[in-house]
Design a protein around this motif. Structure first.
Motif, PDB file in Angstrom:
ATOM      1  N   ARG A  92      45.839  58.318  18.371  1.00  0.00           N
ATOM      2  CA  ARG A  92      45.583  59.365  17.291  1.00  0.00           C
ATOM      3  C   ARG A  92      43.500  59.500  17.985  1.00  0.00           C
ATOM      4  N   ASP A  93      43.312  60.539  18.058  1.00  0.00           N
ATOM      5  CA  ASP A  93      41.782  60.578  17.979  1.00  0.00           C
ATOM      6  C   ASP A  93      41.137  59.641  19.101  1.00  0.00           C
ATOM      7  N   LEU A  94      40.858  60.294  20.480  1.00  0.00           N
ATOM      8  CA  LEU A  94      40.417  59.461  21.507  1.00  0.00           C
ATOM      9  C   LEU A  94      38.646  59.316  21.012  1.00  0.00           C
ATOM     10  N   LYS A  95      38.463  58.296  21.673  1.00  0.00           N
ATOM     11  CA  LYS A  95      36.956  57.411  21.182  1.00  0.00           C
ATOM     12  C   LYS A  95      36.585  58.639  22.389  1.00  0.00           C
ATOM     13  N   ALA A  96      35.855  58.563  23.242  1.00  0.00           N
ATOM     14  CA  ALA A  96      35.094  59.363  24.166  1.00  0.00           C
ATOM     15  C   ALA A  96      36.013  60.623  24.203  1.00  0.00           C
ATOM     16  N   GLY A  97      35.321  61.567  24.420  1.00  0.00           N
ATOM     17  CA  GLY A  97      35.063  63.212  25.223  1.00  0.00           C
ATOM     18  C   GLY A  97      36.747  63.148  26.472  1.00  0.00           C
ATOM     19  N   VAL A  98      37.480  63.979  25.943  1.00  0.00           N
ATOM     20  CA  VAL A  98      39.176  63.947  27.447  1.00  0.00           C
ATOM     21  C   VAL A  98      38.203  64.248  28.567  1.00  0.00           C
ATOM     22  N   GLN A  99      36.916  64.906  28.979  1.00  0.00           N
ATOM     23  CA  GLN A  99      36.347  65.396  29.398  1.00  0.00           C
ATOM     24  C   GLN A  99      35.291  63.417  30.544  1.00  0.00           C
ATOM     25  N   GLU A 100      35.249  63.269  29.138  1.00  0.00           N
ATOM     26  CA  GLU A 100      34.326  61.876  29.509  1.00  0.00           C
ATOM     27  C   GLU A 100      35.592  60.566  30.330  1.00  0.00           C
ATOM     28  N   PHE A 101      36.518  60.057  29.367  1.00  0.00           N
ATOM     29  CA  PHE A 101      38.027  59.511  29.482  1.00  0.00           C
ATOM     30  C   PHE A 101      38.431  59.947  30.920  1.00  0.00           C
ATOM     31  N   TRP A 102      38.814  61.269  31.554  1.00  0.00           N
ATOM     32  CA  TRP A 102      39.443  61.173  32.310  1.00  0.00           C
ATOM     33  C   TRP A 102      39.340  60.424  33.728  1.00  0.00           C
ATOM     34  N   PRO A 103      38.160  60.861  34.116  1.00  0.00           N
ATOM     35  CA  PRO A 103      37.324  59.658  35.104  1.00  0.00           C
ATOM     36  C   PRO A 103      37.681  58.695  35.286  1.00  0.00           C
ATOM     37  N   ARG A 104      38.267  57.251  34.158  1.00  0.00           N
ATOM     38  CA  ARG A 104      38.799  56.343  33.676  1.00  0.00           C
ATOM     39  C   ARG A 104      39.696  56.238  33.934  1.00  0.00           C
ATOM     40  N   THR A 150      43.618  67.694  23.942  1.00  0.00           N
ATOM     41  CA  THR A 150      42.560  67.339  23.002  1.00  0.00           C
ATOM     42  C   THR A 150      41.685  66.485  22.734  1.00  0.00           C
ATOM     43  N   GLY A 151      42.786  65.218  23.245  1.00  0.00           N
ATOM     44  CA  GLY A 151      42.463  63.758  22.695  1.00  0.00           C
ATOM     45  C   GLY A 151      43.114  64.004  21.475  1.00  0.00           C
ATOM     46  N   GLU A 152      43.310  64.901  21.112  1.00  0.00           N
ATOM     47  CA  GLU A 152      43.495  64.069  19.326  1.00  0.00           C
ATOM     48  C   GLU A 152      44.831  63.412  18.942  1.00  0.00           C
ATOM     49  N   VAL A 153      46.067  63.703  19.963  1.00  0.00           N
ATOM     50  CA  VAL A 153      47.383  62.869  19.712  1.00  0.00           C
ATOM     51  C   VAL A 153      47.424  63.029  20.948  1.00  0.00           C
ATOM     52  N   VAL A 154      48.437  61.570  21.395  1.00  0.00           N
ATOM     53  CA  VAL A 154      48.896  60.965  22.448  1.00  0.00           C
ATOM     54  C   VAL A 154      50.225  60.523  22.844  1.00  0.00           C
ATOM     55  N   LEU A 155      51.428  60.548  22.762  1.00  0.00           N
ATOM     56  CA  LEU A 155      52.624  59.271  23.765  1.00  0.00           C
ATOM     57  C   LEU A 155      52.189  58.556  24.716  1.00  0.00           C
ATOM     58  N   VAL A 156      51.756  57.448  24.568  1.00  0.00           N
ATOM     59  CA  VAL A 156      51.250  56.828  25.969  1.00  0.00           C
ATOM     60  C   VAL A 156      52.371  55.619  26.395  1.00  0.00           C
ATOM     61  N   LEU A 157      52.558  55.586  26.839  1.00  0.00           N
ATOM     62  CA  LEU A 157      54.111  54.716  27.289  1.00  0.00           C
ATOM     63  C   LEU A 157      53.026  53.782  28.418  1.00  0.00           C
TER      64      LEU A 157
END
Length: 253
Positions: free
Chosen positions: A236-248, A190-197
């Motif tokens: 936490r809290d992706l600034k852009a939406g997931v659908q907008e972020f994913w192509p990038r 959902t873009g709310e929480v993610v663990l990034v390596l």
């Protein structure tokens, strides 16, 4: 090796198999132009070795019979000399010492390859420890965060390790923008929480409202160096939406 496709192209006996030589040369030219890695053509060589074996056998059958034992001896010596570089018959420390003793350094197949071991071996170390580190952090999250958290990896190696070792540790499937993982999308993140390596948090601080460094992963001293520098960032809290972020997020290198 280069003579084998030409024998395929020029010999009357090989007319039926000429397509193999043509396909090889076209593919070789394509990889040279596109700067493909040397091992991309590896599946083609068993066919070429078979053709070359027939060609050499014909030469020895009518001429140079005395060279057979010489060639066989050279093959055995060279095979024994270089076997530790293709078959894991030596432990890592002894392989490094062996490389120094014969003064041989295998060519780098990746631009970031600076490991002591050849990449084919270095890339086999550290994955299970890495996944264990991620699992420890993941299960230490608040229960609500754990339910929503995705695990984003920078490359398909990390993502594949999460998918392979992760299920028995209770981890969700990894997401990544690297190569085919990009095509599988963000799953149900959902873009709310993610663990990034990642090795640093420069990109994450631009993309998320909150970024927390949860520490460096545990790895193997024989793993690729950039993998040993990886940290786990709680974002936490992706600034852009997931659908907008994913192509990038797409990374096709």
């Amino acid at each position: 090796m280069a003579r084998r496709p030409f024998w395929l192209l020029g010999s009357r006996e090989c007319r039926r198999y000429r397509a193999i030589g043509i396909i090889y040369l076209i593919t070789l030219a394509e990889f040279i132009i596109l700067h493909g890695k040397s091992y991309y053509l590896a599946p083609a060589y068993p066919m070429l070795f078979a053709v070359g074996g027939v060609a050499i056998e014909r030469i020895f059958a009518s001429h140079l019979k005395w060279l057979k034992p010489v060639l066989l001896s050279a093959m055995l010596v060279m095979g024994a000399l270089f076997a530790p570089f293709v078959v894991p018959i030596l432990p890592p420390d002894k392989l490094v010492a062996y490389m120094r003793a014969i003064r041989f350094q295998p060519p780098c197949t990746e631009t970031s390859h600076t490991a002591a071991l050849p990449q084919v071996f270095a890339d086999q170390f550290g994955w299970e420890q890495m996944v264990g580190s991620v699992a420890h952090v993941y299960h230490d999250l608040h229960p609500e965060d754990e339910k929503r958290a995705a695990i984003f990896c920078q490359n398909y190696g990390e993502a594949g390790a999460i998918d392979f070792f992760g299920p028995k540790l209770g981890l969700p499937s990894a997401i990544s923008g690297h190569q085919n993982y990009f095509l599988w999308g963000p799953r149900d993140w959902t873009g709310e929480v993610v663990l990034v390596l990642d090795t640093d948090d420069d990109d994450e601080r631009q993309l998320f409202a909150s970024v927390q460094d949860l520490g460096q992963i545990v790895s193997s001293p024989w793993a690729m160096p950039f993998e040993r520098r990886t940290h786990i960032f709680l974002c936490r809290d992706l600034k852009a939406g997931v659908q907008e972020f994913w192509p990038r997020a797409k990374k096709w290198l």
